[in-house]
Design an enzyme around this catalytic site. Structure first.
Site, PDB file in Angstrom:
ATOM      1  N   GLY A   1      79.153  10.783  54.717  1.00 36.20           N
ATOM      2  CA  GLY A   1      78.889  11.425  53.432  1.00 36.20           C
ATOM      3  C   GLY A   1      80.049  11.327  52.471  1.00 36.20           C
TER       4      GLY A   1
ATOM      5  NE  ARG B   1      70.338  12.558  49.855  1.00 34.55           N
ATOM      6  CZ  ARG B   1      70.989  13.583  50.360  1.00 34.55           C
ATOM      7  NH1 ARG B   1      70.576  14.809  50.093  1.00 34.55           N
ATOM      8  NH2 ARG B   1      72.027  13.402  51.123  1.00 34.55           N
TER       9      ARG B   1
ATOM     10  N   GLY C   1      75.163  12.299  58.497  1.00 33.34           N
ATOM     11  CA  GLY C   1      75.081  12.666  59.915  1.00 33.34           C
ATOM     12  C   GLY C   1      74.280  11.664  60.724  1.00 33.34           C
TER      13      GLY C   1
HETATM   14  P1  ADP Z   1      82.841  11.359  56.165  1.00 35.07           P
HETATM   15  O1  ADP Z   1      81.989  12.440  55.545  1.00 35.07           O
HETATM   16  O2  ADP Z   1      82.925  10.153  55.289  1.00 35.07           O
HETATM   17  O3  ADP Z   1      82.426  11.059  57.579  1.00 35.07           O
HETATM   18  P2  ADP Z   1      84.841  13.274  57.041  1.00 35.07           P
HETATM   19  O4  ADP Z   1      83.888  14.391  56.751  1.00 35.07           O
HETATM   20  O5  ADP Z   1      85.137  12.959  58.446  1.00 35.07           O
HETATM   21  O6  ADP Z   1      84.337  11.940  56.261  1.00 35.07           O
HETATM   22  O7  ADP Z   1      86.247  13.597  56.373  1.00 35.07           O
HETATM   23  C1  ADP Z   1      86.383  13.819  54.999  1.00 35.07           C
HETATM   24  C2  ADP Z   1      87.488  14.796  54.698  1.00 35.07           C
HETATM   25  O8  ADP Z   1      88.708  14.403  55.285  1.00 35.07           O
HETATM   26  C3  ADP Z   1      87.728  14.876  53.214  1.00 35.07           C
HETATM   27  O9  ADP Z   1      87.382  16.148  52.748  1.00 35.07           O
HETATM   28  C4  ADP Z   1      89.237  14.622  53.074  1.00 35.07           C
HETATM   29  O10 ADP Z   1      89.861  15.467  52.137  1.00 35.07           O
HETATM   30  C5  ADP Z   1      89.736  14.894  54.464  1.00 35.07           C
HETATM   31  N1  ADP Z   1      91.028  14.199  54.690  1.00 35.07           N
HETATM   32  C6  ADP Z   1      91.268  12.874  54.668  1.00 35.07           C
HETATM   33  N2  ADP Z   1      92.565  12.611  54.859  1.00 35.07           N
HETATM   34  C7  ADP Z   1      93.189  13.797  55.008  1.00 35.07           C
HETATM   35  C8  ADP Z   1      94.542  14.210  55.241  1.00 35.07           C
HETATM   36  N3  ADP Z   1      95.514  13.299  55.348  1.00 35.07           N
HETATM   37  N4  ADP Z   1      94.800  15.534  55.344  1.00 35.07           N
HETATM   38  C9  ADP Z   1      93.819  16.440  55.252  1.00 35.07           C
HETATM   39  N5  ADP Z   1      92.519  16.129  55.040  1.00 35.07           N
HETATM   40  C10 ADP Z   1      92.205  14.829  54.922  1.00 35.07           C
HETATM   41 MG    MG Z   2      82.005  14.632  55.784  1.00 31.96          MG
END
Ligand code: ADP
Ligand code: MG
Length: 395
Positions: free
Chosen positions: A352, A38, A375
């Site tokens: 993230g 960062r 976020g």
């Molecule tokens: P981002 O931070 O990129 O927006 P999210 O926080 O919405 O993503 O989601 C990330 C989480 O989703 C990860 O910790 C991942 O392990 C979980 N995840 C993805 N696919 C599955 C699944 N099929 N079953 C359970 N958890 C999942």
């Molecule tokens: Mg996330």
């Protein structure tokens, strides 16, 4: 359009004190920065201001301290920055101390100072005008380069921007607004969004804002399982939001062919590295098994669509990428996007966990843009107004 640092006459910066809100919210261990990504990301803005002879005063939060807390001091970030610049960086432990303003004025032209953690002040998260007035005494103009904090109206991101003029975006903020804003307002078509992660519930606003703009939404992650349930399919032990099935059905109705679900799943009986896995069509997830990744057919389908796209926005991993082999689908999407970038597709990663997956795969530099604000990028893509952006001057 927000006014950018680029638009200010460079000569006008000479000798002026630029108060810059950066995001130095870096991980620390034993008083040392363990990942300076960062800090490095704010260098273009800092270097530019130094080059133009400005006195650069940096504000940032770090962690979530409840008041002053030496373990969450920004001093280690000042040390890390000093090493990167190869020049001394002044540390201002308390902006309220009687000599703080004098010290900013006595900086040499091109000199840099870091002010202690903004969250040591109770007024920061309350967007307190008093605290903003105090911050404003430290500069003659305001630059916000902390996109990742722009979704919160805090004294150092919002209130202060009304007190110091001009108030402009730094280069990192400018790039975020250009890519994320460009995708929403005038995407190169076809415009495709890849959405994954654990919960549909956290992404409803995102889907609703994207639906009228995109040509297709490709779904992955556990989110897919909630849609499978809504279609009446067996999903075994997969993570399903039972209380969102109605909503998932409504979204599918509204989206029609735009909503693309994975054709198959990689499943296992439990979530552990190296457990036996099976790959099945989505209609054949047996009871007792859970979907932890999209299957090879979905990978190929999504990769092909990404290759033909004009713009791709990705938010949320395709599977439990933290636990191999369930990182395969996420890696496949990252690789498809990297390859697409090379052929002129605009590729944007927000979120993230998706950004972490891309970095882990060593593909961050091969995307058009990887958002630094988890976020904040989500809220921006949801169509929400970010207070820290709204407070900046219009062109
Ligand atoms: P981002 O931070 O990129 O927006 P999210 O926080 O919405 O993503 O989601 C990330 C989480 O989703 C990860 O910790 C991942 O392990 C979980 N995840 C993805 N696919 C599955 C699944 N099929 N079953 C359970 N958890 C999942
Ligand atoms: Mg996330």
């Amino acid at each position: 359009m927000k006014r950018s640092l680029r638009s200010l006459v460079p000569l006008g910066l000479d000798g002026r004190r630029a108060l810059v809100r950066v995001d130095f919210n870096c991980p620390l261990k034993d008083g040392v920065v363990t990942d300076a990504t960062r800090i490095r990301a704010s260098l273009p803005t800092i270097m530019y201001l130094r080059e133009k002879g400005a006195r650069v005063i940096l504000l940032s939060h770090l962690g979530r301290p409840k008041g002053p807390d030496p373990t969450q001091s920004l001093a280690p970030c000042a040390t890390a920055l000093e090493a990167m610049l190869g020049a001394p960086v002044l540390f201002i432990p308390d902006p309220a101390s009687p000599d703080a303003v004098t010290r900013t004025k006595r900086l040499p032209r091109g000199g840099v100072a870091v002010v202690e953690n903004t969250r040591f002040h109770a007024g920061e998260e309350k967007n307190d005008p008093e605290l903003a007035r105090l911050f404003a005494t430290l500069g003659d103009l305001y630059v916000n380069d902390a996109f990742g904090s722009a979704h919160r109206a805090h004294a150092s991101t919002e209130a202060v921007a009304h007190l110091l003029k001009p108030a402009v975006s730094g280069f990192l903020m400018e790039k975020e607004l250009e890519y994320l804003g460009g995708a929403l307002d005038q995407p190169k078509r076809p415009f495709i969004s890849v959405l994954g992660g654990s919960k549909v519930s956290g992404k409803i606003d995102l889907i609703e804002n994207l639906l009228p703009r995109v040509d297709a939404i490709l779904i992955g992650g556990a989110m897919a399982c909630t849609f499978f349930r809504a279609m009446g399919l067996e999903t075994g032990k997969s993570l399903v939001e039972e209380d969102r099935l109605e909503m998932a059905r409504a979204l599918m109705q509204q989206a029609g062919e735009k909503l693309v679900l994975p054709r198959g799943a990689v499943i296992a009986e439990m979530l552990e590295a190296g457990v036996p896995t099976r790959s099945v069509p989505r209609e054949q997830i047996p009871p007792g098994w859970a979907m932890f990744d999209i299957d090879a057919a979905a990978e190929q389908d999504y990769a092909a669509r990404i290759a033909r796209a004009g713009t791709v926005v990705w938010n949320g991993p395709m599977g439990v990428f933290e636990t191999p082999p369930f990182d395969h689908g996420t890696l496949a999407v990252a690789q498809a996007m990297a390859a697409a970038t090379a052929t002129g597709v605009i590729t944007i990663v927000g979120g993230g966990d998706s950004a972490a997956a891309v970095a882990q795969a060593g593909l961050a530099a091969k995307m058009s843009h990887v958002s630094t604000g988890g976020g904040a990028s989500l809220e921006f893509l949801e169509g929400k107004v970010l207070p820290g952006v709204a407070a900046l001057d219009e062109v």
